[in-house]
Design an enzyme around this catalytic site. Structure first.
Site, PDB file in Angstrom:
ATOM      1  N   SER A  24      -9.560  -0.742   7.680  1.00  0.00           N
ATOM      2  CA  SER A  24      -9.053  -0.500   6.329  1.00  0.00           C
ATOM      3  C   SER A  24      -8.449  -1.685   5.606  1.00  0.00           C
ATOM      4  O   SER A  24      -8.191  -1.589   4.416  1.00  0.00           O
ATOM      5  CB  SER A  24      -8.020   0.627   6.365  1.00  0.00           C
ATOM      6  OG  SER A  24      -8.667   1.834   6.658  1.00  0.00           O
ATOM      7  N   SER A  84      -9.575   1.557   3.522  1.00  0.00           N
ATOM      8  CA  SER A  84      -8.835   2.367   2.577  1.00  0.00           C
ATOM      9  C   SER A  84      -7.785   1.589   1.786  1.00  0.00           C
ATOM     10  O   SER A  84      -7.150   2.136   0.892  1.00  0.00           O
ATOM     11  CB  SER A  84      -8.136   3.514   3.310  1.00  0.00           C
ATOM     12  OG  SER A  84      -7.245   2.992   4.257  1.00  0.00           O
ATOM     13  N   LYS A 113       0.852  -1.206   0.000  1.00  0.00           N
ATOM     14  CA  LYS A 113       0.000   0.000   0.000  1.00  0.00           C
ATOM     15  C   LYS A 113       0.884   1.250   0.000  1.00  0.00           C
ATOM     16  O   LYS A 113       1.949   1.271   0.653  1.00  0.00           O
ATOM     17  CB  LYS A 113      -0.877  -0.038   1.246  1.00  0.00           C
ATOM     18  CG  LYS A 113      -1.935   1.052   1.338  1.00  0.00           C
ATOM     19  CD  LYS A 113      -2.836   0.786   2.569  1.00  0.00           C
ATOM     20  CE  LYS A 113      -3.901   1.863   2.716  1.00  0.00           C
ATOM     21  NZ  LYS A 113      -4.706   1.654   3.933  1.00  0.00           N
TER      22      LYS A 113
END
Lengths: 501, 517
Positions: free
Chosen positions: B188, B164, B69
């Site tokens: 997330s 997210s 990420k």
């Protein structure tokens, strides 16, 4: 003149250099207040004033690396050469507590008679400034590492240095916190240059209760703190290098009334300036109030060239620092002999008792020992400790001479020290070594030369030409004449000479 | 399985890497990757190949393509957090978890897309645009979707990944990598895992180092692990967990990597069903699945009981106070001076700060900073921040009580519904969405507990639905054992994507679920 404002006698407030109108001239100080502090008087007929001074002192911790990161601590390195990722606040970096800094704070807390908090916490103090990369400083606002201590210091109460009085100032707390970087304002090019070498260096903030009442007390207290820190080695505490920074909170009020509005005075770069700044500010406030004005709760900078304080433009308005616990640092847990778990690795923890056992003799203890061992006066011991290296010098001379320490001390403090001061030299830089000094004093003690001659020899030694005292004596024919007959012959010659005129 | 394939030489690391890179290219429309590190990945694959040829692979992860990420620092590869503030920012260091993976020989394919600074539950609010759920293009979804009108084509019907860590979830789900790192602060990792039909593990707080993870909420953030099966998650966990001297919030205890039993047994366990997780808005589909799952455990001999976590309903509000406060603090460092975006405004330092931060941050980030600073004001601190911390302790205590009473694992839904279409999702603002979507996942972050999403079944619309297991602190082994057992029972179907078929991943073809362990 080196007199303090405590004790029975208080001197009149004198005009500072370039200070305000001489409204105090000719006034004699009234009797001291109940606390024993100075009670300067204002214009004749008006009520006396009580100044209140509280100091916040930041001492840079003497350590190899910074408080929360591994970058080096060094004075005057090339700009931005000692900056780790964490110091530059690169995103994703985390603080890691430096053990040595914790030990330094514990030592200092113990030396100042504080209670060491076995559990203390770290917080973030937020404000935006170019020299604060993360936008917050990590400090200890809620529960600092040490609290409720005291610092004893001494003042001379008249200008003969013959009577010293001991006073105490309470220590509110000692907290660990990060130093900021340095910003230099280049007004010509409208830019600010930022050097982060200092960002993240460990500081001990020592907060004193407002027990002081004048510049002299403030200077004496800070001097003693400086000596303590240097003895412990927890800070080198050299003000000129920014390792010891003092901010003074000053206010005045009439006895019996509540404390007045205080101002904070910053930018004080030496102990001498501290005394000046505090005294100036007290005067300024008194004059302001007596002329019907008010004191603003503001921050002022001390201008050493003009000898006065001026409002600081940068610090306008009250800041809300939005304190928040530092989430990346667990509570700091310290142990003592009792609470130390059996299987805990000694290397992994900080043991308060272990540190306590290894504290060196503090200045007050050293002075007492000097007085006892050598029979010198307390004032002498102060003077010895006050000058870096002088005690060792003195003790070395004593070791190598038959002259009594009580007599040696006079030569050290009155003669050698004044030479050093005249030439702005430190003891280490003295062209006269303790060995030479001892030699010289031995000649004097054996009555081979007179006291006057000894001073002449010293003047020669001072030139540093490498000659020994004995050589100089022979060269300049300064020997005391021991032969009785010879003396008679000389006297007779003089008398005869007189007769012929 | 791919790991043994590498060992046996049936496929080489370079081939594997190239195939993944090609697949990334052909699935670009998913917008799962912000940066593809093609050159360095191929180099790493080459090195790995050399090691295999010598018969000295570094471990199970050697040569395995992974994605990270974009809020983890990667040395030499751009780290943006999907924000203008860090566009073009090249970090000089690797996050500890990234370094650990590289040390094991993993091949870093690239950085995945997210909500800006990990703030959001849709992976829709980053500056590089929203991430599309690969299932939007699956046969399963296309078969079930009925176009409402002629003009509407599948282009506008695509569904979100959740967030997210949407990019990471999409990357794993679309087979472009075998594992990905996400982060989990309020759900997330688990939320997008549920929507994309992959395993999403949130480890216990303090187990894995956060050094190098750009923080959202320091006291709740953890690196998250996304994989296609539970065994893989255990392998990645094994390579990442353990004390890091650079992160003072990691525990000191020695971590022992574990292997999960091949035939997990849940008959001696007690599974708790917290009644408060029957939250308003929970779809009837998911409710039914949850119930079926409970029955599965019952039939296997486990003790299944209803429990109560009474303070669950306060967790969102509490989270908003604590999260925004920490955000306000963590974002203070972005002033344009040392790194990142700097505005051209140079009238004064203050005006430069203001312009830089306005230009660098999106509305969501700025909104949270303002709220956070409000809560931290001296006059508000006691009423908001301190209160929220107290509520946080109550929430954590709820779990302690339940686990203390003999319950081993909790079983809950992960999300309220399956993934919604993007055009539906954006009708509400980020804050509203986050408040809605975090409700089932947030409490585990409050309490620092480990939790995992296991893909369970497809919804009526042909989209993945997952269920969540929450375990005891540092009991990942037990948690993953339960998860593995469940995974075996439900046999979640493989996504049928044209692109994947086209690339002829014969490594996957004959298996029900692709894994590398």
């Amino acid at each position: 003149a080196a007199w303090g404002c405590g004790g029975v006698w208080c001197r009149a407030w004198q005009r500072g250099a370039g200070g305000p109108s001489p409204f105090l001239r000719g006034q004699r100080a009234a009797a001291s207040s109940a606390r024993g502090g100075a009670v300067p008087v204002g214009k004749s007929g008006l009520a006396p004033w009580v100044p209140v001074v509280g100091l916040e002192i930041h001492a840079q911790i003497s350590s190899n690396s910074k408080l929360f990161s591994g970058s080096q601590v060094q004075f005057a390195a090339p700009p931005n050469s000692l900056v780790s990722f964490f110091d530059a606040s690169l995103p994703g970096t985390l603080p890691v507590l430096n053990r040595r800094c914790v030990e330094a704070a514990v030592m200092t807390g113990l030396a100042l008679n504080c209670s060491i908090n076995k559990k203390s916490l770290f917080d973030r103090k937020h404000y935006f400034y170019a020299d604060l990369p993360a936008g917050y400083q990590i400090t200890q606002q809620r529960v600092p590492i040490a609290v409720n201590g005291s610092l004893s210091y001494s003042l001379c109460i008249d200008n003969k240095m013959s009577q010293m009085v001991t006073k105490t100032v309470r220590i509110k707390q000692i907290q660990l916190e990060q130093d900021s970087g340095k910003s230099l304002h280049d007004d010509r090019r409208s830019q600010t240059l930022v050097d982060l070498n200092r960002a993240g260096v460990g500081l001990m903030e020592v907060v004193m209760e407002p027990d002081l009442c004048c510049g002299e007390e403030a200077a004496a207290a800070v001097r003693e703190l400086q000596l303590i820190l240097q003895t412990l080695g927890s800070s080198q505490a050299v003000m000129a290098e920014g390792q010891l920074r003092v901010d003074a909170n000053v206010s005045v009020h009439h006895p019996g009334e509540p404390y007045g509005v205080r101002t904070e005075v910053k930018n004080i770069n030496s102990i001498r300036f501290l005394a000046k700044a505090v005294d100036y500010e007290i005067q300024r406030q008194i004059e302001e109030l007596e002329n019907g004005g008010t004191i603003l709760n503001e921050t002022r900078a001390f201008d050493s060239k003009l000898g006065c304080t001026v409002p600081m433009r940068d610090k306008e308005g009250k800041q809300d620092y939005r304190f928040m616990p530092e989430p990346n640092l667990p509570p700091l847990i310290l142990y003592d002999a009792k609470s130390l778990p059996a299987n805990m690795n000694h290397q992994q923890v900080v043991n308060i008792d272990w540190i306590h056992e290894r504290l060196p003799d503090l200045p007050s203890v050293k002075r007492a020992k000097l007085v006892e061992q050598y029979g010198i006066l307390p004032e002498h011991s102060f003077a010895l400790l006050n000058e870096d290296g002088l005690t060792e010098f003195f003790e070395n001379v004593v070791k190598q001479t038959q002259m009594k320490p009580k007599k040696v001390i006079g030569w050290i403090l009155n003669v050698l020290l004044s030479y050093l001061k005249q030439h702005s030299l430190t003891v280490k830089e003295s062209p006269v070594s303790s060995f030479m000094m001892a030699d010289l004093l031995n000649l004097l003690e054996k009555k081979e030369i007179s006291s006057t001659a000894a001073k002449q020899v010293l003047a020669e030694l001072w030139k540093g030409e490498g000659k020994s005292p004995l050589e100089i004596v022979k060269e300049k024919k300064l020997e005391l004449i021991q032969d009785q007959k010879e003396l008679e012959r000389i006297c007779q010659a003089v008398i005869d000479g007189q007769e012929n005129e | 399985q791919v790991s043994s394939a590498l060992k046996e030489g049936r496929v080489t690391p370079t081939e594997l890497c190239q195939r993944c890179l090609a697949l990334i290219k052909s699935t670009r429309f998913l917008n799962a990757y912000i940066t593809v590190a093609e050159e360095t990945a191929l180099k790493q694959a080459e090195e790995s190949e050399k090691r295999y040829k010598r018969g000295q692979p570094l471990g199970v992860l050697d040569g395995i393509p992974i994605a990270v990420k974009d809020n983890f620092n990667t040395a030499g590869i751009e780290t943006t957090c999907a924000s203008n503030m860090l566009k073009g920012y090249i970090s000089p260091y690797n996050a500890t978890v990234v370094q650990k993976l590289l040390d094991q020989g993993a091949v870093l394919l690239g950085k995945t897309n997210l909500d800006e600074f990990a703030m959001g539950s849709g992976s829709t609010d980053g500056v590089f645009g929203p991430v599309r759920n690969p299932w939007s293009y699956s046969r399963q979804y296309k078969e079930k979707s009925v176009p409402k009108s002629h003009s509407e084509d599948e282009e506008s019907n695509w569904v979100i990944t959740g967030g997210s860590s949407g990019g990471s979830a999409a990357a794993v789900s679309s087979f472009t990598c075998f594992a990905a790192l996400g982060s989990d602060t309020g759900g997330s990792t688990r939320n997008p895992a549920a929507h994309c039909g992959v395993v999403g593990l949130k480890p216990t707080y303090g187990l894995i180092s956060r050094h190098g993870l750009i923080p959202l909420v320091n006291s709740m953030d953890v690196p998250g692990i996304l994989t296609r099966c539970v065994d893989d998650a255990a392998v990645v966990l094994g390579s990442l967990a353990g004390h890091d001297p650079k992160d003072s919030t990691t525990i000191q205890d020695n971590f022992k990597p574990f292997e999960l039993p091949s035939l997990p047994d849940v008959s001696k366990l007690s599974i708790g069903i917290p009644k408060e997780y029957h939250a308003p808005g929970l779809s009837s589909e998911i409710l039914a699945l949850w119930s079926k799952a409970a029955d599965l455990f019952k039939n296997a001999g486990a003790k299944v009981i209803e429990v109560s976590l009474p303070h669950t309903r306060y967790s969102i509000v509490c989270y908003h106070v604590l999260c925004t406060a920490e955000v306000a603090s963590n974002m203070a460092r972005f002033d344009g001076l040392e790194y990142g975006h700097r505005s051209d405004m140079n009238k004064s330092t203050e005006s430069m700060y203001a312009a830089t931060r306005r230009e660098g941050f999106n509305d969501v980030v700025r909104g949270r900073i303002l709220s956070g600073n409000y809560f931290l004001l001296k006059q508000n601190y006691e009423n908001y921040f301190i209160k929220a911390q107290k509520v946080r302790r109550l929430i954590a205590n709820d779990f302690l009580k339940v686990f203390g009473s003999g319950v081993d694992t909790l079983l809950t839904p992960t999300t309220l519904s399956d993934a919604v279409p993007y055009r539906e999702f954006i009708k509400e603002d980020n804050r509203t969405r986050s408040a809605q979507d975090d409700i089932l996942t947030q409490a585990a972050n409050m309490a620092g507990l480990p939790a995992i999403n296991v893909p369970t079944a497809l919804s009526e619309r042909g989209l993945p639905v997952g269920l969540q297991f929450i375990g005891r602190s540092f009991q990942e082994k037990q948690l993953l054992t339960v998860a593995k057992w469940f995974e075996k029972q439900v046999k979640f179907p493989m996504i049928q994507l044209e692109e994947v078929k086209r690339h002829n991943h014969d490594v996957f073809q004959h298996q029900k679920s692709a894994s590398f362990s």
